[in-house]
Design a protein around this motif. Structure first.
Motif, PDB file in Angstrom:
ATOM      1  N   THR A 434      51.176  39.673  31.361  1.00  0.00           N
ATOM      2  CA  THR A 434      50.984  40.896  30.897  1.00  0.00           C
ATOM      3  C   THR A 434      52.116  41.846  31.474  1.00  0.00           C
ATOM      4  OG1 THR A 434      49.268  42.687  30.732  1.00  0.00           O
ATOM      5  CG2 THR A 434      49.386  41.655  32.531  1.00  0.00           C
ATOM      6  N   ALA A 435      52.400  42.811  30.745  1.00  0.00           N
ATOM      7  CA  ALA A 435      53.510  44.184  31.187  1.00  0.00           C
ATOM      8  C   ALA A 435      52.555  45.283  31.557  1.00  0.00           C
ATOM      9  CB  ALA A 435      54.415  44.460  30.060  1.00  0.00           C
ATOM     10  N   ASN A 436      51.048  45.123  31.411  1.00  0.00           N
ATOM     11  CA  ASN A 436      50.501  46.155  32.133  1.00  0.00           C
ATOM     12  C   ASN A 436      49.802  46.021  33.414  1.00  0.00           C
ATOM     13  OD1 ASN A 436      47.856  47.584  32.335  1.00  0.00           O
ATOM     14  ND2 ASN A 436      48.046  48.252  30.359  1.00  0.00           N
ATOM     15  N   ALA A 437      50.322  47.190  34.222  1.00  0.00           N
ATOM     16  CA  ALA A 437      50.100  46.732  35.548  1.00  0.00           C
ATOM     17  C   ALA A 437      48.575  47.135  36.036  1.00  0.00           C
ATOM     18  CB  ALA A 437      50.743  48.189  36.480  1.00  0.00           C
ATOM     19  N   THR A 438      47.852  47.754  35.313  1.00  0.00           N
ATOM     20  CA  THR A 438      46.536  47.870  35.398  1.00  0.00           C
ATOM     21  C   THR A 438      45.913  46.647  35.229  1.00  0.00           C
ATOM     22  OG1 THR A 438      46.384  50.174  34.987  1.00  0.00           O
ATOM     23  CG2 THR A 438      44.354  49.066  35.164  1.00  0.00           C
ATOM     24  N   GLN A 439      46.314  45.799  34.122  1.00  0.00           N
ATOM     25  CA  GLN A 439      45.463  44.575  33.732  1.00  0.00           C
ATOM     26  C   GLN A 439      46.103  43.542  34.946  1.00  0.00           C
ATOM     27  OE1 GLN A 439      46.900  43.975  29.560  1.00  0.00           O
ATOM     28  NE2 GLN A 439      44.958  44.629  28.787  1.00  0.00           N
ATOM     29  N   ALA A 440      47.465  43.669  34.988  1.00  0.00           N
ATOM     30  CA  ALA A 440      47.798  42.651  36.148  1.00  0.00           C
ATOM     31  C   ALA A 440      47.106  42.675  37.519  1.00  0.00           C
ATOM     32  CB  ALA A 440      49.308  42.747  36.360  1.00  0.00           C
ATOM     33  N   ALA A 441      46.847  43.831  37.742  1.00  0.00           N
ATOM     34  CA  ALA A 441      45.861  44.077  39.111  1.00  0.00           C
ATOM     35  C   ALA A 441      44.654  43.427  38.885  1.00  0.00           C
ATOM     36  CB  ALA A 441      45.939  45.561  39.569  1.00  0.00           C
ATOM     37  N   TYR A 442      44.157  43.625  38.005  1.00  0.00           N
ATOM     38  CA  TYR A 442      42.664  43.210  37.457  1.00  0.00           C
ATOM     39  C   TYR A 442      42.613  41.553  37.764  1.00  0.00           C
ATOM     40  CZ  TYR A 442      38.442  41.771  35.241  1.00  0.00           C
ATOM     41  OH  TYR A 442      37.256  40.884  34.772  1.00  0.00           O
ATOM     42  N   TYR A 443      43.704  41.195  36.891  1.00  0.00           N
ATOM     43  CA  TYR A 443      43.796  39.438  36.725  1.00  0.00           C
ATOM     44  C   TYR A 443      43.858  38.829  38.157  1.00  0.00           C
ATOM     45  CZ  TYR A 443      43.722  40.296  31.589  1.00  0.00           C
ATOM     46  OH  TYR A 443      43.480  40.501  30.266  1.00  0.00           O
ATOM     47  N   TYR A 444      45.081  39.381  38.872  1.00  0.00           N
ATOM     48  CA  TYR A 444      45.367  38.923  40.116  1.00  0.00           C
ATOM     49  C   TYR A 444      44.205  38.831  41.163  1.00  0.00           C
ATOM     50  CZ  TYR A 444      50.358  37.971  39.123  1.00  0.00           C
ATOM     51  OH  TYR A 444      51.471  37.747  38.621  1.00  0.00           O
ATOM     52  N   LYS A 445      43.402  40.211  41.041  1.00  0.00           N
ATOM     53  CA  LYS A 445      42.239  40.088  41.937  1.00  0.00           C
ATOM     54  C   LYS A 445      41.213  38.912  41.522  1.00  0.00           C
ATOM     55  CE  LYS A 445      38.959  43.335  43.839  1.00  0.00           C
ATOM     56  NZ  LYS A 445      38.484  44.738  44.029  1.00  0.00           N
ATOM     57  N   GLN A 446      41.121  38.669  40.197  1.00  0.00           N
ATOM     58  CA  GLN A 446      39.953  37.772  39.816  1.00  0.00           C
ATOM     59  C   GLN A 446      40.399  36.461  40.128  1.00  0.00           C
ATOM     60  OE1 GLN A 446      37.034  38.684  38.524  1.00  0.00           O
ATOM     61  NE2 GLN A 446      37.768  40.816  38.934  1.00  0.00           N
ATOM     62  N   ALA A 447      41.886  36.237  40.190  1.00  0.00           N
ATOM     63  CA  ALA A 447      42.405  35.064  40.476  1.00  0.00           C
ATOM     64  C   ALA A 447      42.070  34.697  42.073  1.00  0.00           C
ATOM     65  CB  ALA A 447      43.905  34.978  40.415  1.00  0.00           C
ATOM     66  N   GLU A 448      42.530  35.684  42.741  1.00  0.00           N
ATOM     67  CA  GLU A 448      42.207  35.812  44.214  1.00  0.00           C
ATOM     68  C   GLU A 448      40.926  35.319  44.667  1.00  0.00           C
ATOM     69  OE1 GLU A 448      44.615  35.229  46.586  1.00  0.00           O
ATOM     70  OE2 GLU A 448      45.318  37.020  47.095  1.00  0.00           O
ATOM     71  N   GLN A 449      39.771  36.112  43.983  1.00  0.00           N
ATOM     72  CA  GLN A 449      38.249  35.707  44.370  1.00  0.00           C
ATOM     73  C   GLN A 449      37.940  34.602  44.012  1.00  0.00           C
ATOM     74  OE1 GLN A 449      36.070  38.155  45.473  1.00  0.00           O
ATOM     75  NE2 GLN A 449      35.592  36.033  46.060  1.00  0.00           N
TER      76      GLN A 449
END
Length: 486
Positions: A434-449
């Motif tokens: 994704t090129a959307n920073a807000t979406q990227a932050a959300y997806y990475y946080k979910q992956a970390e969790q």
């Protein structure tokens, strides 16, 4: 073409931007797609000799700084003379079949030893003598005539790997070495004394690196016996989620940082604790207090988890592999082995030194004998994908040799883990694309969790490093270095 090499190679770092679908750990060229992949690779980079230009054709819009760091990564983008490669039997046949055949050189056992041990490259130095694990001698490269600002050198550089930290320290203290690296933290008081005597300069700096203990969920018992005939463990012991969680809660994180690493003991900020692979300094970092189920030291809870796993009272005898000379994490492994034995006397574990190069060589999918081992990751480029792809993604640098596949988990009847791991992979792919920073932050946080919930690793430290050099050593062309010691 080395993206799918075994053990893993760093070539995915560049290929991901240039070849559609290039994925860490997965060969690009196969017998079923070689015509298509041949064209994709050939079209990825074009050049024009009349205008002296090279054009990289990116598969998707990419921030320039992200691509430039990938091109600059010395592990995956080194330039070697093509004619010389042909002379030593490592040339590429530019056909689909030729590309397929060339991929074999990415696998250990098929390496071209001339390229591996005595490459001729374009830099100021070349290798004169190389004895793996002992020393390397660098001499001026006769093909390097100097470039503006960088004259051709006229000196020799000798790098020694010595048997233990004490030998390294004594070589430096006696003046027989100009630079020493990799000393354990308990040497810091002695180094400070040398500094006070004008015999050393110390330079401290933060790092984008992290270290951790790795769980292998598919241990090769045949290979394990080569490390010691006394060792035994069910091959899928660590495929049990509750077992990994129990081991994670049996590690004393505070004692490790304060006394074994030595922050409190020596009064110096050698390292910080962390959780999740996206560490401070990277975009989309998630503090541990915003993640659930981050393990802490709790032996009673660890015992409950082990009982819940069904593996309590199961006899195992395993090595905890640590790189030779790493006395800090050898001591950590000793501490961990003792606490594990407290919760279940049937758990016998001992730290075992192996050379770093041997540890890397043992990381082969389906053949990895190391039940638990200590390694880390240093940023190739400062973006989360460099970390999550290598340490979480299926076929990644660590998951591949440690048994992490959805199919394997399903075959063991661990359907919930398989589902979670598939979700983890999906979130990573969404975040990376994704090129959307807000979406990227959300997806990475979910992956970390999800990764935290799976207890894939025991996260130990994000280190600060320090250079230890003689006072007569200066920066390039006499540029002064900024001291940052405490």
């Amino acid at each position: 073409m080395f993206v799918g090499g075994s053990p893993g190679t760093p070539d995915w770092i560049l290929a991901q931007y240039l070849v559609p679908g290039a994925t860490i750990g997965v060969p690009i060229v196969t017998s079923s797609n070689m015509n298509q992949s041949f064209q994709e690779i050939m079209n990825a980079v074009t050049y024009n000799n009349q205008t002296n230009t090279v054009t990289f054709h990116l598969v998707k819009p990419t921030p320039p700084q992200l691509f430039f760091t990938a091109v600059a990564d010395p592990l995956g983008a080194g330039i070697v003379d093509a004619k010389w490669l042909e002379q030593v039997g490592a040339g590429i046949t530019f056909t689909p079949q030729g590309f397929l055949q060339y991929e074999q050189y990415a696998n250990e056992g098929n390496y071209n030893t001339q390229v591996q041990n005595n490459p001729v490259t374009s830099g100021p130095y070349m290798i004169k003598t190389y004895v793996p694990g002992q020393y390397v001698v660098l001499v001026p490269n006769p093909y390097f005539k100097g470039v503006p600002g960088i004259p051709a050198p006229n000196d020799t550089v000798i790098i020694n790997w010595v048997k233990d930290p004490q030998t390294a320290y004594e070589l430096f203290a006696s003046g027989k070495a100009d630079i020493v690296t990799g000393l354990p933290t308990n040497y810091f008081p002695s180094l400070k004394q040398l500094e006070a005597q004008g015999q050393a300069n110390l330079y401290e700096f933060p790092t984008l690196s992290e270290f951790f203990f790795v769980f292998n969920i598919n241990v090769s018992n045949t290979s394990l016996k080569t490390l010691g005939t006394q060792y035994h463990i069910p091959s899928d012991y660590f495929a049990n989620l509750y077992v990994r969680e129990a081991f994670a809660y049996a590690f004393n994180y505070t004692n490790y940082i304060d006394n074994i690493v030595g922050n409190e003991k020596y009064g110096f900020n050698f390292a910080s604790p962390y959780a999740g692979v996206i560490i401070p300094g990277l975009p989309y970092y998630v503090p541990p207090n915003e993640l659930n189920n981050v393990p802490t030291f709790n032996l009673s809870y660890a015992k409950e988890l082990l009982i819940k796993s069904g593996m309590y009272n199961v006899s195992i005898n395993i090595p905890i592999i640590v790189s030779s000379g790493d006395t800090v994490d050898y001591a950590a492994a000793q501490m961990w082995a003792q606490t594990l034995n407290q919760i279940d006397p049937n758990i016998q574990a001992q730290p075992l030194y192996l050379p770093f190069s041997e540890i890397i060589g043992l990381e082969v999918p389906g053949q990895n004998p190391m039940p638990i081992y200590y390694l880390g990751w240093i940023a190739d480029y400062p973006y989360p994908s460099d970390f999550v792809n290598a340490m979480y993604l299926e076929n990644g640098t660590y998951p591949a040799p440690d048994g992490w596949t959805v199919q394997y988990l399903q075959s063991l009847g661990h359907g919930n883990q398989a589902k979670l791991y598939q979700e983890l992979n999906t979130y990573i792919e969404e975040a990376d694309n994704t090129a959307n920073a807000t979406q990227a932050a959300y997806y990475y946080k979910q992956a970390e969790q999800i990764a935290i919930n799976l207890y894939m690793y025991v996260y130990t430290q994000q280190p600060n490093y320090f250079w230890v050099i003689k006072p007569y050593m200066t920066g390039y062309q006499g540029i002064s270095l900024t001291k940052r010691t405490q």
